[in-house]
Scaffold this motif. Structure first.
Motif, PDB file in Angstrom:
ATOM      1  N   UNK A   1       0.767  -1.071  -0.052  1.00  0.00           N
ATOM      2  CA  UNK A   1       0.000   0.023   0.020  1.00  0.00           C
ATOM      3  C   UNK A   1       0.816   1.102  -0.050  1.00  0.00           C
ATOM      4  N   UNK A   2       1.940   1.175   0.487  1.00  0.00           N
ATOM      5  CA  UNK A   2       3.173   2.391   0.555  1.00  0.00           C
ATOM      6  C   UNK A   2       3.570   2.478  -0.909  1.00  0.00           C
ATOM      7  N   UNK A   3       3.814   3.932  -1.219  1.00  0.00           N
ATOM      8  CA  UNK A   3       4.509   4.102  -2.562  1.00  0.00           C
ATOM      9  C   UNK A   3       5.872   3.571  -2.294  1.00  0.00           C
ATOM     10  N   UNK A   4       6.659   3.237  -3.630  1.00  0.00           N
ATOM     11  CA  UNK A   4       7.896   2.737  -3.705  1.00  0.00           C
ATOM     12  C   UNK A   4       8.939   3.735  -4.157  1.00  0.00           C
ATOM     13  N   UNK A   5       8.420   4.700  -5.013  1.00  0.00           N
ATOM     14  CA  UNK A   5       9.549   5.345  -5.832  1.00  0.00           C
ATOM     15  C   UNK A   5       9.066   6.897  -5.579  1.00  0.00           C
ATOM     16  N   UNK A   6      10.301   7.602  -5.525  1.00  0.00           N
ATOM     17  CA  UNK A   6       9.970   9.047  -5.892  1.00  0.00           C
ATOM     18  C   UNK A   6      10.879   9.497  -7.084  1.00  0.00           C
ATOM     19  N   UNK A   7      10.268  10.335  -8.000  1.00  0.00           N
ATOM     20  CA  UNK A   7      10.811  10.736  -9.118  1.00  0.00           C
ATOM     21  C   UNK A   7      11.035  12.200  -8.806  1.00  0.00           C
ATOM     22  N   UNK A   8      12.343  12.473  -8.440  1.00  0.00           N
ATOM     23  CA  UNK A   8      12.660  13.568  -7.922  1.00  0.00           C
ATOM     24  C   UNK A   8      13.087  14.750  -8.947  1.00  0.00           C
ATOM     25  N   UNK A   9      12.540  15.674  -9.656  1.00  0.00           N
ATOM     26  CA  UNK A   9      13.019  16.462 -10.710  1.00  0.00           C
ATOM     27  C   UNK A   9      13.910  17.669 -10.000  1.00  0.00           C
ATOM     28  N   UNK A  10      15.152  17.491 -10.257  1.00  0.00           N
ATOM     29  CA  UNK A  10      16.019  18.549  -9.698  1.00  0.00           C
ATOM     30  C   UNK A  10      15.937  19.947 -10.599  1.00  0.00           C
ATOM     31  N   UNK A  11      15.603  19.760 -11.841  1.00  0.00           N
ATOM     32  CA  UNK A  11      15.442  20.891 -12.795  1.00  0.00           C
ATOM     33  C   UNK A  11      14.854  20.331 -14.067  1.00  0.00           C
ATOM     34  N   UNK A  12      14.262  21.008 -14.763  1.00  0.00           N
ATOM     35  CA  UNK A  12      13.730  20.649 -16.110  1.00  0.00           C
ATOM     36  C   UNK A  12      14.707  21.082 -17.287  1.00  0.00           C
ATOM     37  N   UNK A  13      15.732  21.790 -16.789  1.00  0.00           N
ATOM     38  CA  UNK A  13      16.765  22.326 -17.647  1.00  0.00           C
ATOM     39  C   UNK A  13      17.667  21.163 -18.354  1.00  0.00           C
ATOM     40  N   UNK A  14      18.467  21.400 -19.384  1.00  0.00           N
ATOM     41  CA  UNK A  14      19.004  20.358 -19.961  1.00  0.00           C
ATOM     42  C   UNK A  14      20.023  20.901 -20.993  1.00  0.00           C
ATOM     43  N   UNK A  15      21.131  20.364 -21.086  1.00  0.00           N
ATOM     44  CA  UNK A  15      22.330  20.575 -21.991  1.00  0.00           C
ATOM     45  C   UNK A  15      22.228  19.797 -23.315  1.00  0.00           C
ATOM     46  N   UNK A  16      21.081  19.017 -23.233  1.00  0.00           N
ATOM     47  CA  UNK A  16      20.882  18.071 -24.406  1.00  0.00           C
ATOM     48  C   UNK A  16      19.512  18.714 -25.121  1.00  0.00           C
ATOM     49  N   UNK A  17      19.124  18.166 -26.380  1.00  0.00           N
ATOM     50  CA  UNK A  17      18.054  18.510 -27.098  1.00  0.00           C
ATOM     51  C   UNK A  17      17.337  17.209 -27.676  1.00  0.00           C
ATOM     52  N   UNK A  18      17.276  16.345 -26.610  1.00  0.00           N
ATOM     53  CA  UNK A  18      16.620  14.753 -27.353  1.00  0.00           C
ATOM     54  C   UNK A  18      15.344  15.041 -28.022  1.00  0.00           C
ATOM     55  N   UNK A  19      15.259  14.279 -29.434  1.00  0.00           N
ATOM     56  CA  UNK A  19      14.148  14.608 -30.345  1.00  0.00           C
ATOM     57  C   UNK A  19      12.988  13.611 -29.641  1.00  0.00           C
ATOM     58  N   UNK A  20      13.151  13.021 -28.701  1.00  0.00           N
ATOM     59  CA  UNK A  20      11.982  12.077 -28.194  1.00  0.00           C
ATOM     60  C   UNK A  20      11.598  12.602 -26.842  1.00  0.00           C
ATOM     61  N   UNK A  21      11.918  13.911 -26.431  1.00  0.00           N
ATOM     62  CA  UNK A  21      11.619  14.571 -24.991  1.00  0.00           C
ATOM     63  C   UNK A  21      11.489  15.989 -25.159  1.00  0.00           C
TER      64      UNK A  21
END
Length: 325
Positions: free
Chosen positions: A5-25
């Motif tokens: 019943x408890x959550x398993x995972x935390x997806x912790x976004x430290x920033x949305x900034x990126x030094x790449x420009x992936x075509x699928x994101x």
């Protein structure tokens, strides 16, 4: 039957900034602040109280955050399994500071050929991946190669496996591409290609969650009988220090945390949203791996049994089961 019943995972976004420009994101297109150490410390404390076991520091490119090593170290010392995926452009500079703090360190690599990999990522990062493998191994680290699988690069698997994985004694993680919002990922893998991927996943030093394959063969999540348990298995925290529900990719609602993550996540309003997980119109046909993987783990179903052997295989290869004891 629900197993946990408890959550398993935390997806912790430290920033949305990126030094790449992936075509699928499209994450890199968003303006973004950086998370603060103060908020991380408070939130990690509450995540521990909620029963979360794995914290994935993600982005954007997580290594852009100047305090990422401190955050990883804090989470690791608190007993969380820590994960981080990077395009490796900054890893050579930060490797010493990250040493021993990341249980699951993933370098993204989508082709054995520099030009093809760099074209997909929008920047020249292939050489950084190759250098990072050498540096990580010299430090005693055990990085994985995360290969995002599309129809156009399926033929690259064999060469990556033979030239990169086996000589360096790495684990190859097969990550079937998924669609979300209006991001263009090309034609989806055919049934024949999924079968090929499944067979490839049985090789030594290769990890493929078989639940991903089965879900795609079944046409993805069904809102009438949802597989997805995103909101009850996974907490998503944004760079603005907000709790995002039901998942980042749908992001229907965001709630300021303000130092009260534990109470917020257990509030009546959030409980109502949890009951809608996998049932919203946008959830129909969804195959987003980062939410399906924990979903498979908490409920007894055919996806649980499909995912179990590969999950045990990966945890054995990485030794992460020891961190859960």
């Amino acid at each position: 039957m629900r197993l946990r019943s408890k959550p398993v995972l935390c997806n912790y976004y430290v920033t949305y900034r990126c030094n790449a420009k992936c075509s699928f994101c499209d994450i890199w297109e968003r303006p973004s602040p950086y998370i603060t150490m103060e908020d991380v410390a408070r939130n990690l404390h509450d995540l521990k109280r909620l029963g979360v076991e794995v914290v994935d520091f993600t982005g954007g490119e997580p290594l852009l955050h100047r305090q990422i090593d401190q955050m990883l170290g804090m989470a690791h010392d608190m007993g969380f399994i820590t994960t981080l995926t990077t395009n490796a452009m900054l890893y050579p500079k930060l490797a010493e500071r990250l040493k021993g703090k990341v249980d699951m360190l993933h370098f993204s690599l989508d082709s054995a050929h520099k030009e093809e990999h760099d074209r997909g990522r929008g920047v020249a990062c292939y050489d950084f991946v190759m250098d990072s493998i050498k540096i990580a191994r010299s430090l005693g680290e055990r990085p994985d190669i995360l290969f995002t699988v599309f129809r156009h690069n399926l033929d690259q698997l064999e060469e990556v496996y033979e030239k990169v994985i086996l000589p360096n004694k790495l684990v190859l993680i097969l990550n079937p591409a998924f669609e979300y919002n209006n991001v263009e990922t090309g034609k989806q893998l055919t049934e024949e290609e999924l079968r090929y991927l499944s067979e490839f996943g049985k090789r030594k030093q290769v990890y493929l969650n078989e639940g991903f394959v089965q879900l795609r063969l079944d046409g993805g999540n069904k809102t009438q009988k949802p597989v997805c348990k995103a909101a009850s298995t996974t907490l998503v925290i944004s760079p603005e220090n907000e709790l995002v529900l039901p998942c980042y990719h749908l992001g229907a609602k965001s709630y300021p945390i303000e130092g009260r993550l534990y109470d917020l996540y257990r509030s009546q309003e959030i409980e109502e949203l949890k009951r809608q997980e996998g049932r919203l119109p946008a959830c129909e046909g969804c195959t987003i791996n980062c939410y399906m993987q924990p979903s498979f783990a908490v409920e007894l179903s055919k996806y649980f049994w499909k995912a179990l052997p590969s999950t045990l295989k990966y945890n054995y290869l990485k030794g992460t089961w020891k961190r859960l004891m």
